[in-house]
Design a protein around this motif. Sequence first.
Motif, PDB file in Angstrom:
ATOM      1  N   LYS A 210      37.950  58.130  32.566  1.00 56.87           N
ATOM      2  CA  LYS A 210      39.430  58.230  31.847  1.00 56.87           C
ATOM      3  C   LYS A 210      40.403  58.556  32.759  1.00 56.87           C
ATOM      4  O   LYS A 210      41.509  57.714  32.628  1.00 56.87           O
ATOM      5  CB  LYS A 210      39.214  59.077  30.855  1.00 56.87           C
ATOM      6  N   LEU A 211      40.240  59.059  33.974  1.00 62.08           N
ATOM      7  CA  LEU A 211      41.320  59.644  34.859  1.00 62.08           C
ATOM      8  C   LEU A 211      41.864  58.181  35.665  1.00 62.08           C
ATOM      9  O   LEU A 211      42.864  57.946  35.711  1.00 62.08           O
ATOM     10  CB  LEU A 211      40.886  60.507  35.743  1.00 62.08           C
ATOM     11  N   PHE A 216      44.755  53.715  37.385  1.00 68.34           N
ATOM     12  CA  PHE A 216      44.669  52.351  37.839  1.00 68.34           C
ATOM     13  C   PHE A 216      44.991  51.300  36.486  1.00 68.34           C
ATOM     14  O   PHE A 216      45.253  49.931  36.993  1.00 68.34           O
ATOM     15  CB  PHE A 216      43.464  52.054  38.477  1.00 68.34           C
ATOM     16  N   GLY A 217      44.649  51.793  35.360  1.00 65.86           N
ATOM     17  CA  GLY A 217      44.844  50.883  34.445  1.00 65.86           C
ATOM     18  C   GLY A 217      43.258  50.464  34.031  1.00 65.86           C
ATOM     19  O   GLY A 217      42.619  49.691  34.898  1.00 65.86           O
ATOM     20  N   SER A 218      43.060  50.550  32.621  1.00 64.02           N
ATOM     21  CA  SER A 218      41.699  50.063  32.025  1.00 64.02           C
ATOM     22  C   SER A 218      41.488  48.543  32.601  1.00 64.02           C
ATOM     23  O   SER A 218      40.236  48.147  32.871  1.00 64.02           O
ATOM     24  CB  SER A 218      41.619  50.428  30.931  1.00 64.02           C
ATOM     25  N   GLU A 219      42.511  47.713  32.676  1.00 65.33           N
ATOM     26  CA  GLU A 219      42.308  46.384  32.683  1.00 65.33           C
ATOM     27  C   GLU A 219      41.723  46.121  34.252  1.00 65.33           C
ATOM     28  O   GLU A 219      41.352  45.085  34.799  1.00 65.33           O
ATOM     29  CB  GLU A 219      43.412  45.640  32.509  1.00 65.33           C
ATOM     30  N   ASP A 220      42.144  47.042  35.222  1.00 60.59           N
ATOM     31  CA  ASP A 220      41.677  47.020  36.631  1.00 60.59           C
ATOM     32  C   ASP A 220      40.297  47.745  36.992  1.00 60.59           C
ATOM     33  O   ASP A 220      40.112  47.949  37.921  1.00 60.59           O
ATOM     34  CB  ASP A 220      42.731  47.459  37.465  1.00 60.59           C
ATOM     35  N   ARG A 221      39.798  48.197  35.892  1.00 64.07           N
ATOM     36  CA  ARG A 221      38.387  48.630  36.033  1.00 64.07           C
ATOM     37  C   ARG A 221      37.365  47.614  36.266  1.00 64.07           C
ATOM     38  O   ARG A 221      37.238  46.806  35.541  1.00 64.07           O
ATOM     39  CB  ARG A 221      37.797  49.475  34.736  1.00 64.07           C
ATOM     40  N   LEU A 222      36.698  47.579  37.550  1.00 60.08           N
ATOM     41  CA  LEU A 222      35.963  46.514  37.753  1.00 60.08           C
ATOM     42  C   LEU A 222      34.465  46.623  37.237  1.00 60.08           C
ATOM     43  O   LEU A 222      33.846  45.703  37.067  1.00 60.08           O
ATOM     44  CB  LEU A 222      35.714  46.209  39.386  1.00 60.08           C
ATOM     45  N   ALA A 251      40.024  47.964  40.938  1.00 65.22           N
ATOM     46  CA  ALA A 251      41.347  47.133  41.760  1.00 65.22           C
ATOM     47  C   ALA A 251      42.748  47.625  41.536  1.00 65.22           C
ATOM     48  O   ALA A 251      43.041  48.325  40.680  1.00 65.22           O
ATOM     49  CB  ALA A 251      41.135  45.755  41.251  1.00 65.22           C
ATOM     50  N   LYS A 252      43.395  47.535  42.767  1.00 67.30           N
ATOM     51  CA  LYS A 252      44.837  47.741  42.748  1.00 67.30           C
ATOM     52  C   LYS A 252      45.371  46.830  41.827  1.00 67.30           C
ATOM     53  O   LYS A 252      46.258  47.299  40.840  1.00 67.30           O
ATOM     54  CB  LYS A 252      45.448  47.607  43.983  1.00 67.30           C
ATOM     55  N   SER A 253      45.394  45.687  42.004  1.00 69.90           N
ATOM     56  CA  SER A 253      45.857  44.585  40.961  1.00 69.90           C
ATOM     57  C   SER A 253      45.003  43.104  41.161  1.00 69.90           C
ATOM     58  O   SER A 253      44.707  42.653  39.875  1.00 69.90           O
ATOM     59  CB  SER A 253      47.440  44.368  40.909  1.00 69.90           C
ATOM     60  N   SER A 254      45.006  42.642  42.250  1.00 67.72           N
ATOM     61  CA  SER A 254      44.533  41.307  42.216  1.00 67.72           C
ATOM     62  C   SER A 254      43.184  41.256  43.136  1.00 67.72           C
ATOM     63  O   SER A 254      42.936  40.156  43.784  1.00 67.72           O
ATOM     64  CB  SER A 254      45.736  40.403  42.875  1.00 67.72           C
ATOM     65  N   PHE A 255      42.325  42.001  43.256  1.00 68.69           N
ATOM     66  CA  PHE A 255      41.238  42.028  43.900  1.00 68.69           C
ATOM     67  C   PHE A 255      40.185  40.816  43.452  1.00 68.69           C
ATOM     68  O   PHE A 255      39.935  40.590  42.328  1.00 68.69           O
ATOM     69  CB  PHE A 255      40.399  43.550  43.805  1.00 68.69           C
ATOM     70  N   GLU A 256      39.654  40.249  44.445  1.00 69.30           N
ATOM     71  CA  GLU A 256      38.628  39.268  44.389  1.00 69.30           C
ATOM     72  C   GLU A 256      37.513  39.511  44.946  1.00 69.30           C
ATOM     73  O   GLU A 256      37.590  39.690  46.438  1.00 69.30           O
ATOM     74  CB  GLU A 256      39.219  37.805  44.719  1.00 69.30           C
TER      75      GLU A 256
END
Length: 649
Positions: A210-211, A216-222, A251-256
């Motif tokens: 949750k933290l 980071f934003g749940s959308e960036d949870r890999l 991810a910070k934002s655009s990790f691949e």
Amino acid sequence: MTKPGEEITKFDLQSQDTLDTRRQELLRLFPEVHTESGEINFDALRSSLGDAVNVGPEGFGMSWPGKTECSRVIQRQSIATLLPVIDESVNWDTTENVIIEGDNLEVLKVLQKAYLGKVKMIYIDPPYNTGSDFIYPDNYTESLKTYLHYTGQVDDEGRRFSTSTESSGRFHSKWLNMMYPRLSLARDLLTDDGVIFVSIDDHELPHLLKLMDEIFGSEDRLGTITVVSNWKGRSDAHGIASANDYVIAYAKSSFESFGMEVSDEIRATYKFFDEEKKELYRLLPLRKSGTNSRKEDRPNMFYPLFVDPETRKVSVTKTKGSVEVLPMFPDGREGRWRWGKETAQEKSELLQGVSISGRGWDVHARDYLGGEGAERRTAVKSVWIDPKFSSDAGTYQVKELLGPNIFDFPKPIGLIEQMLSMSTSKNDLVMDFFAGSGSLAHAVMSQNRKDGGRRRFILVQLPEPTLEDSAAFKSGLKTISSITRIRVARAANDLASKNENTLDEDLQSEFDDGFRSFRLSESNFAAWDAGAIEGDEKKLEQQLFSQVEHVLPGRTNQDILFELMLKSRYQLTTPVESVMVGKCEVWKVAAGEMVAVMDSGLTVEVIREIASWKPTSVVVLDRCFVGDDSLKANARKIFEDSKVDLKTV
Ligand SMILES: C[S@@+](CC[C@H](N)C(=O)[O-])C[C@H]1O[C@@H](n2cnc3c(N)ncnc32)[C@H](O)[C@@H]1O
């Protein structure tokens, strides 16, 4: 005319202003919300965001005692510095690796200016909050002072710092208050395509997710990776003996992801060799199995293919002598192919007829491994099981280097190598700010030796004292940070000796086996403590007095130089050179991009010479002007004319 000495800008000794960084980021995204005075117009922001604004009273999120204070902690700037410790370093002159001894909150702040957006991958293995581990006693208002007390090993009341136990109150909140600012500052250090991995177990997994969703934003949870670390299960478990812990990735934002290597078992299934392509391959049935595999699920994927029994070639149209094959289950039910007809036509050279005894012909597709000896990568899966990920492997690796029982539960390097391989390229910078025995550094050096990479690392570790009756203490390792340094140095030697016969000499000498050692400390400069002197005449007098010689006693020019570098956004391994100009020692940072003057010998001629190098910035310690205001005025004028940014400190 300006008076002598006026108008030289003061050097900013504070760490990055995180609030300002974030404000700037917002203004970059929404330039229309900029007020005339450079602030944010919230009404404008709200209308720019339109429907995305939640103005309702009930938010979905997490709250705990101390959370509000965490935001202030993140915003509070630091004036600490990092002192170089050359005699505890290895290959100081050539290495690009760094080990920092200190509390990671303060260190993360000190690193902000130089490393903002520069770290590709962070791995941390923080205390799991099991009830028996030490949680650093942050004091929000004076975190550096707490640290200095801590390194004296007593708190303000003279008590020893202790472990956090379930009964010590606000157990989870304390842990969250410790983690929140650190993770938030860590995110700022990541590159936009960067990633953070955090090891954790059941105690704090739900809270940590949750933290991190919040930071980071749940959308960036890999994802959450289950790592089987102990097959037998933990003996201290009441209830279900846990055989795993977790690694969560954001991810910070655009990790691949680069994916992961196929395991040896899967590699062994590539039994065939294509002489023409020089590649290993396996044959996979073209008929779909498992869910959605019946004809009625995808009727258009039920169509005939034609196998030539002589050549085993497959086509979508009937040819002379070919046999029709339909996607049938062995029990006679109608199934479907994995590929549509068009794909089958396009990739028909990958298809091959296979004769199944008693059932006639079937169609398989060739799946290539990716070149002879080449490594094939597959998507990273959420369960990692392999002896190389076990805690026994980690324990063995440290024991081999330092002897038994020196450090509890080091992470196995195989685990970290896996993360490095899925997330980093050969020149990336990686970081671990709960370094413990330095497993990340060991993994980086090992991975570099395997693939010829030049990944660099930064480790941060508290000088947490080892217990007096421990094996570490008895062998002279009185703090965990001393364990970190010795483990990394020995791991480097060990890897070098193992590689000795397999690599040619040139390649050997290219590996970075060293590290620069630094220690967190208060600034080299006795700075104004505005908060403390308000209304306190005596303190004001002391502070004024301390400005006369404002460099702390015992601090060297190297110490000062690294503070100036860090706070001017230069990394700790930036090349530095000292040259004599007349009788003045002048320091050139990054091939002369920045110049620092810290000692006596400064004259107008020296100033002119420096200006002729056209550096971007020059920092001069006040003491170099030895009270000569006209020299100061000359310096200001000469540098201004040469368009060089001059600052004094
Ligand atoms: C679980 S251990 C990490 C073990 C490490 N991954 C390894 O493989 O050896 C956590 C480490 O974080 C350190 N630590 C705890 N609080 C810290 C802080 N505020 N700053 C820096 N290090 C800290 C502890 O001393 C401990 O060594």
